[in-house]
Design a protein around this motif. Sequence first.
Motif, PDB file in Angstrom:
ATOM      1  N   SER A  69       0.715  -1.162   0.218  1.00 17.45           N
ATOM      2  CA  SER A  69       0.258  -0.092  -0.010  1.00 17.45           C
ATOM      3  C   SER A  69       1.011   1.315  -0.141  1.00 17.45           C
ATOM      4  N   SER A  70       0.866   2.034  -1.148  1.00 19.14           N
ATOM      5  CA  SER A  70       1.584   3.341  -0.984  1.00 19.14           C
ATOM      6  C   SER A  70       1.005   4.369  -0.081  1.00 19.14           C
ATOM      7  N   ALA A  71      -0.443   4.265   0.334  1.00 24.40           N
ATOM      8  CA  ALA A  71      -0.881   5.196   0.951  1.00 24.40           C
ATOM      9  C   ALA A  71      -0.124   4.827   2.483  1.00 24.40           C
ATOM     10  N   ILE A  72      -0.294   3.661   2.773  1.00 23.45           N
ATOM     11  CA  ILE A  72       0.069   3.374   4.146  1.00 23.45           C
ATOM     12  C   ILE A  72       1.696   3.684   4.325  1.00 23.45           C
ATOM     13  N   GLN A  73       2.569   3.359   3.135  1.00 23.33           N
ATOM     14  CA  GLN A  73       3.933   3.755   3.218  1.00 23.33           C
ATOM     15  C   GLN A  73       4.145   5.432   3.122  1.00 23.33           C
ATOM     16  N   ASN A  74       3.411   6.214   2.661  1.00 21.86           N
ATOM     17  CA  ASN A  74       3.320   7.589   2.846  1.00 21.86           C
ATOM     18  C   ASN A  74       3.268   8.077   4.304  1.00 21.86           C
ATOM     19  N   GLN A  75       2.268   7.322   4.948  1.00 22.32           N
ATOM     20  CA  GLN A  75       1.974   7.520   6.409  1.00 22.32           C
ATOM     21  C   GLN A  75       3.118   7.141   7.288  1.00 22.32           C
ATOM     22  N   TYR A  76       3.769   6.108   6.770  1.00 20.00           N
ATOM     23  CA  TYR A  76       4.789   5.906   7.532  1.00 20.00           C
ATOM     24  C   TYR A  76       6.108   6.606   7.475  1.00 20.00           C
ATOM     25  N   TYR A  77       6.115   7.275   6.185  1.00 18.61           N
ATOM     26  CA  TYR A  77       7.425   8.271   6.020  1.00 18.61           C
ATOM     27  C   TYR A  77       7.233   9.620   6.565  1.00 18.61           C
ATOM     28  N   LYS A  78       5.740   9.846   6.779  1.00 15.01           N
ATOM     29  CA  LYS A  78       5.385  11.094   7.441  1.00 15.01           C
ATOM     30  C   LYS A  78       5.644  11.092   8.971  1.00 15.01           C
ATOM     31  N   LYS A  79       5.479   9.779   9.597  1.00 22.75           N
ATOM     32  CA  LYS A  79       6.003   9.617  10.901  1.00 22.75           C
ATOM     33  C   LYS A  79       7.274   9.590  11.215  1.00 22.75           C
ATOM     34  N   PHE A 140     -13.014  -0.064  12.558  1.00 24.50           N
ATOM     35  CA  PHE A 140     -14.217   0.968  12.441  1.00 24.50           C
ATOM     36  C   PHE A 140     -13.818   2.462  13.072  1.00 24.50           C
ATOM     37  N   ILE A 141     -12.777   2.405  13.746  1.00 25.01           N
ATOM     38  CA  ILE A 141     -12.183   3.499  14.656  1.00 25.01           C
ATOM     39  C   ILE A 141     -11.294   4.209  13.429  1.00 25.01           C
ATOM     40  N   ALA A 142     -10.686   3.408  12.544  1.00 26.44           N
ATOM     41  CA  ALA A 142      -9.631   4.329  11.672  1.00 26.44           C
ATOM     42  C   ALA A 142     -10.149   4.513  10.486  1.00 26.44           C
ATOM     43  N   LEU A 143     -11.343   3.785  10.122  1.00 28.30           N
ATOM     44  CA  LEU A 143     -11.864   4.157   8.791  1.00 28.30           C
ATOM     45  C   LEU A 143     -12.263   5.765   8.365  1.00 28.30           C
ATOM     46  N   PRO A 144     -12.919   6.265   9.365  1.00 28.89           N
ATOM     47  CA  PRO A 144     -13.190   7.751   9.071  1.00 28.89           C
ATOM     48  C   PRO A 144     -12.013   8.482   8.730  1.00 28.89           C
ATOM     49  N   THR A 145     -10.922   8.571   9.393  1.00 25.85           N
ATOM     50  CA  THR A 145      -9.741   9.443   9.156  1.00 25.85           C
ATOM     51  C   THR A 145      -8.692   8.884   8.423  1.00 25.85           C
ATOM     52  N   HIS A 146      -8.849   7.474   7.846  1.00 28.76           N
ATOM     53  CA  HIS A 146      -8.008   6.631   7.155  1.00 28.76           C
ATOM     54  C   HIS A 146      -6.535   6.563   7.907  1.00 28.76           C
ATOM     55  N   SER A 147      -6.613   6.118   9.194  1.00 28.44           N
ATOM     56  CA  SER A 147      -5.499   6.079  10.016  1.00 28.44           C
ATOM     57  C   SER A 147      -5.236   4.582   9.865  1.00 28.44           C
TER      58      SER A 147
END
Length: 277
Positions: A69-79, A140-147
């Motif tokens: 997942s590129s989206a999750i990888q971007n979140q990893y890089y941001k963190k 379901f907690i992560a779904l609204p914010t795509h966390s």
Amino acid sequence: MASWNSFPLQVTYEALGWFAFFSWSISFYPQVILNFRRKSVVGLNFDFVLLNLTKHSSYLIYNASLYFSSAIQNQYYKKYGYGEMIPVAANDVAFSIHAVVLTAITLFQIAIYDRGEQKVSKISIGIVSVAWLTAAVCFFIALPTHSWLWLLSIFNGIQVFMTVIKYIPQAIFNFLRKSTDGFSIGNILLDFSGGVGNYLQMVVQSVDQDSWVNFYGNIGKVLLSLVSVLFDILFIIQHYVLYPNAKKGSKWVDSSEQDEQVREHLVTPDQTAQENV
């Protein structure tokens, strides 16, 4: 995105990764083959297998998501910073897929082979149920914010927790039986090799990058290696030091044979008693 600074270290990293992959992957086969030959799973703790399946399933979700997942990888890089490398390699994903399949096969063997009077404990069923219920709620907690990175940390936490506790039932089982018969030591030796190789792989990456962020950025993988190695050492001690002379005729396994001898004795009168009559 970070790149390798040393080609020899990159080659070493890849070699150690695939060494761990093959060691861990092959480690599932001795137990499956042993069960098949004996047509029995007596000696293999069922709680260990159930917890192991949950562990590898959650670990597969973590590895596959972070790797593809590129989206999750971007979140990893941001963190953790764009200069860091993703701490999941192709061999991690391949291993997870293979582990889930082989553990499921072992669970199927438990269903069809002789298992004596052993059953899966209610405690293990409860633990597994709570783990997957927690994962569902967190989704379901992560779904609204795509966390999604946070959600993966939950799955990572589940696999770490399962890694910590999954060996305990088998270790206690061996202790109570005073035997490791029915539990493949080949599985343990290969698992030990894979754990050491996996840990060294992370060390090589840290040395090349001059950063140890991949350790605390993927704490689950670190704990996976360390805990697995420690329990493997315990099983090796049980097999070769504590119960080296325990044969297939341990008290636990031999209870059915003892019952049969008692029945034969009751059916066939004692020879001395016949002579006295």
